[in-house]
Design a protein around this motif. Structure first.
Motif, PDB file in Angstrom:
ATOM      1  N   GLU A  63      66.005  44.204 100.879  1.00 10.49           N
ATOM      2  CA  GLU A  63      65.645  45.146 100.296  1.00 10.49           C
ATOM      3  C   GLU A  63      63.965  45.423 100.577  1.00 10.49           C
ATOM      4  OE1 GLU A  63      65.410  48.210  96.386  1.00 10.49           O
ATOM      5  OE2 GLU A  63      66.432  46.262  96.275  1.00 10.49           O
ATOM      6  N   LYS A  64      63.663  44.126 100.248  1.00 15.08           N
ATOM      7  CA  LYS A  64      61.968  44.080 100.627  1.00 15.08           C
ATOM      8  C   LYS A  64      61.628  44.251 101.871  1.00 15.08           C
ATOM      9  CE  LYS A  64      61.006  41.084  96.469  1.00 15.08           C
ATOM     10  NZ  LYS A  64      60.106  41.809  95.939  1.00 15.08           N
ATOM     11  N   SER A  65      62.521  43.911 102.786  1.00 13.04           N
ATOM     12  CA  SER A  65      62.182  43.888 104.395  1.00 13.04           C
ATOM     13  C   SER A  65      62.366  45.322 104.755  1.00 13.04           C
ATOM     14  CB  SER A  65      63.219  43.069 105.003  1.00 13.04           C
ATOM     15  OG  SER A  65      63.069  41.750 104.714  1.00 13.04           O
ATOM     16  N   GLU A  66      63.124  46.050 103.977  1.00 14.10           N
ATOM     17  CA  GLU A  66      63.261  47.617 104.287  1.00 14.10           C
ATOM     18  C   GLU A  66      62.105  48.169 103.873  1.00 14.10           C
ATOM     19  OE1 GLU A  66      64.205  50.658 106.095  1.00 14.10           O
ATOM     20  OE2 GLU A  66      65.804  49.156 106.331  1.00 14.10           O
ATOM     21  N   ILE A  67      61.706  47.881 102.872  1.00 12.40           N
ATOM     22  CA  ILE A  67      60.280  48.748 102.297  1.00 12.40           C
ATOM     23  C   ILE A  67      59.135  48.263 102.884  1.00 12.40           C
ATOM     24  CG2 ILE A  67      58.911  48.740 100.074  1.00 12.40           C
ATOM     25  CD1 ILE A  67      61.697  47.964  98.516  1.00 12.40           C
ATOM     26  N   ALA A  68      58.829  46.923 103.474  1.00 12.44           N
ATOM     27  CA  ALA A  68      57.975  46.672 104.279  1.00 12.44           C
ATOM     28  C   ALA A  68      57.658  47.458 105.593  1.00 12.44           C
ATOM     29  CB  ALA A  68      57.964  44.992 104.188  1.00 12.44           C
ATOM     30  N   PHE A  69      58.981  47.392 106.181  1.00 12.18           N
ATOM     31  CA  PHE A  69      58.914  48.364 107.434  1.00 12.18           C
ATOM     32  C   PHE A  69      58.369  49.713 106.902  1.00 12.18           C
ATOM     33  CE2 PHE A  69      61.215  51.726 109.439  1.00 12.18           C
ATOM     34  CZ  PHE A  69      60.239  51.849 110.539  1.00 12.18           C
ATOM     35  N   SER A  70      59.125  50.196 105.714  1.00  3.32           N
ATOM     36  CA  SER A  70      58.585  51.780 105.484  1.00  3.32           C
ATOM     37  C   SER A  70      57.101  51.795 105.354  1.00  3.32           C
ATOM     38  CB  SER A  70      59.313  52.087 104.163  1.00  3.32           C
ATOM     39  OG  SER A  70      60.808  52.203 104.348  1.00  3.32           O
ATOM     40  N   PHE A  71      56.505  50.831 104.762  1.00  2.00           N
ATOM     41  CA  PHE A  71      55.075  50.999 104.641  1.00  2.00           C
ATOM     42  C   PHE A  71      54.328  50.752 105.830  1.00  2.00           C
ATOM     43  CE2 PHE A  71      50.953  48.947 104.149  1.00  2.00           C
ATOM     44  CZ  PHE A  71      50.342  49.416 102.865  1.00  2.00           C
ATOM     45  N   PHE A  87      57.001  53.251 116.057  1.00  5.98           N
ATOM     46  CA  PHE A  87      57.366  52.362 115.059  1.00  5.98           C
ATOM     47  C   PHE A  87      58.940  52.289 114.556  1.00  5.98           C
ATOM     48  CE2 PHE A  87      53.037  51.673 114.215  1.00  5.98           C
ATOM     49  CZ  PHE A  87      52.778  50.772 113.457  1.00  5.98           C
ATOM     50  N   SER A  88      59.463  53.458 114.646  1.00  5.56           N
ATOM     51  CA  SER A  88      60.936  53.625 114.551  1.00  5.56           C
ATOM     52  C   SER A  88      61.634  52.742 115.514  1.00  5.56           C
ATOM     53  CB  SER A  88      61.141  54.980 114.409  1.00  5.56           C
ATOM     54  OG  SER A  88      60.731  55.659 113.377  1.00  5.56           O
ATOM     55  N   THR A  89      61.081  52.570 116.524  1.00  3.93           N
ATOM     56  CA  THR A  89      61.942  51.794 117.545  1.00  3.93           C
ATOM     57  C   THR A  89      61.956  50.478 117.355  1.00  3.93           C
ATOM     58  OG1 THR A  89      61.306  53.406 119.524  1.00  3.93           O
ATOM     59  CG2 THR A  89      61.925  51.183 120.143  1.00  3.93           C
ATOM     60  N   PHE A  90      60.868  49.942 116.649  1.00  3.26           N
ATOM     61  CA  PHE A  90      60.734  48.490 116.227  1.00  3.26           C
ATOM     62  C   PHE A  90      61.214  48.166 114.922  1.00  3.26           C
ATOM     63  CE2 PHE A  90      58.040  48.791 119.672  1.00  3.26           C
ATOM     64  CZ  PHE A  90      58.197  47.676 120.402  1.00  3.26           C
ATOM     65  N   ARG A  91      62.023  49.088 114.169  1.00  2.00           N
ATOM     66  CA  ARG A  91      62.465  48.882 112.920  1.00  2.00           C
ATOM     67  C   ARG A  91      63.353  47.724 112.496  1.00  2.00           C
ATOM     68  NH1 ARG A  91      65.190  53.631 109.266  1.00  2.00           N
ATOM     69  NH2 ARG A  91      65.643  52.729 107.398  1.00  2.00           N
ATOM     70  N   ARG A  92      64.346  47.555 113.447  1.00  2.00           N
ATOM     71  CA  ARG A  92      65.024  46.188 113.397  1.00  2.00           C
ATOM     72  C   ARG A  92      64.253  44.869 113.489  1.00  2.00           C
ATOM     73  NH1 ARG A  92      70.765  47.668 114.888  1.00  2.00           N
ATOM     74  NH2 ARG A  92      71.255  45.575 115.000  1.00  2.00           N
ATOM     75  N   VAL A  93      63.386  45.037 114.300  1.00  2.00           N
ATOM     76  CA  VAL A  93      62.458  43.837 114.419  1.00  2.00           C
ATOM     77  C   VAL A  93      61.631  43.603 113.249  1.00  2.00           C
ATOM     78  CG1 VAL A  93      60.521  42.832 115.794  1.00  2.00           C
ATOM     79  CG2 VAL A  93      62.301  44.109 116.785  1.00  2.00           C
ATOM     80  N   TYR A  94      60.874  44.620 112.620  1.00  2.00           N
ATOM     81  CA  TYR A  94      60.244  44.556 111.496  1.00  2.00           C
ATOM     82  C   TYR A  94      61.034  43.962 110.286  1.00  2.00           C
ATOM     83  CZ  TYR A  94      55.863  46.447 112.864  1.00  2.00           C
ATOM     84  OH  TYR A  94      54.534  46.741 113.410  1.00  2.00           O
ATOM     85  N   ARG A  95      62.102  44.625 110.259  1.00  2.00           N
ATOM     86  CA  ARG A  95      63.180  43.977 108.997  1.00  2.00           C
ATOM     87  C   ARG A  95      63.407  42.450 109.102  1.00  2.00           C
ATOM     88  NH1 ARG A  95      67.654  48.554 108.529  1.00  2.00           N
ATOM     89  NH2 ARG A  95      67.929  47.805 110.683  1.00  2.00           N
ATOM     90  N   SER A  96      64.034  42.292 110.457  1.00  2.00           N
ATOM     91  CA  SER A  96      64.420  40.865 110.731  1.00  2.00           C
ATOM     92  C   SER A  96      63.308  39.783 110.427  1.00  2.00           C
ATOM     93  CB  SER A  96      64.831  40.913 112.041  1.00  2.00           C
ATOM     94  OG  SER A  96      65.403  39.592 112.568  1.00  2.00           O
ATOM     95  N   PHE A  97      62.191  40.261 110.886  1.00  2.00           N
ATOM     96  CA  PHE A  97      60.916  39.295 111.026  1.00  2.00           C
ATOM     97  C   PHE A  97      60.317  38.988 109.611  1.00  2.00           C
ATOM     98  CE2 PHE A  97      59.044  39.144 115.439  1.00  2.00           C
ATOM     99  CZ  PHE A  97      60.309  38.768 115.963  1.00  2.00           C
TER     100      PHE A  97
END
Length: 250
Positions: free
Chosen positions: A147-155, A172-182
């Motif tokens: 959940e925190k990873s999803e929120i960090a991407f949303s930020f 940024f939306s294209t890289f959503r999976r990368v931000y969440r995973s990282f």
């Protein structure tokens, strides 16, 4: 409460993922000719329609090139690909450490995110500042790293909206999976505290409209990210192995 119907992937989707994996892993190389469609259908035990539909999708995504009367060839997807190609590469690589992809993403983040942060400092509204602050509050209340990873991407996505450039949020939306995973990986290694502090620093700079300090915070954060990943992972290693190893040895 309404529950959605669960739908399994179609055979065409499985065919596409299988060939994407073979191409991205290097099992199929650019320029290599694929077997005839009927032969592929027979080998993979699917219908000719599945193979034909999959090849059409893979061609649109930049992975295959169909030459009339000559056959189907693996495309040079780096040269001839598109945004769909990038999305497929990111999805394929999101759980495994690839130094070439990590360095490419870091270079893009420095260039693109730096410009986004600069424009956000200049163009942000009070309402957008409130949204960013509320996301950090939600981050603090979140109970797990997913959940925190999803929120960090949303930020980060909200910062791109605050820039006032309509294209940045789409990128940024294209890289959503990368931000969440990282982010998830960073949290499993060092906890959520350091990343939370960095997000707060970004917000403080945007609120103060201090683009210079924001650029420094961004560069320091990205380089720290690079250092952590290179310190804990080797080429091709699954990202989430680290906290499993820790639980096994503790």
């Amino acid at each position: 409460m309404a529950f959605r119907e669960l739908v399994s992937p179609s055979l065409t989707e499985l065919f596409v993922k299988e060939l994407e994996g073979m191409i991205l892993s290097g099992e199929l190389l650019p320029g290599q000719k694929l077997p005839p469609e009927r032969e592929m259908a027979k080998r993979m035990k699917v219908s000719l329609a599945v193979v034909n539909g999959g090849i059409t999708r893979l061609s649109a995504k930049g992975f295959l090139r169909v030459v009339p009367r000559k056959g189907t060839f693996v495309a040079d997807y780096i040269r001839d690909g598109n945004i769909s190609t990038l999305e497929a590469i990111l999805e394929y690589s999101e759980n495994y450490f690839r130094s070439d992809l990590l360095d490419a993403i870091i270079d893009l983040r420095k260039t693109c995110e730096g410009r986004v942060l600069e424009q956000a400092c200049r163009n942000r509204t009070e309402a957008q500042l409130e949204t960013l602050a509320s996301l950090l509050t939600v981050f603090d209340r979140a109970e797990d790293y997913t959940e925190k990873s999803e929120i960090a991407f949303s930020f980060h996505h909200e910062v791109s909206i605050a820039s006032g450039n309509m294209v940045y949020p789409l990128i940024f939306s294209t890289f959503r999976r990368v931000y969440r995973s990282f982010y998830y990986t960073m949290f499993t290694i060092q906890g959520a505290g350091p990343s939370r502090n960095e997000l707060q620093a970004f917000l403080d700079c945007i609120r103060a409209q201090d683009a210079a300090d924001g650029q420094k915070c961004l560069t320091d954060f990205i380089e720290h990210w690079r250092h952590v990943f290179y310190a804990y992972y080797h080429e091709g290693q699954e990202y989430h192995d680290w906290d499993r190893r820790q639980s096994q040895t503790s």
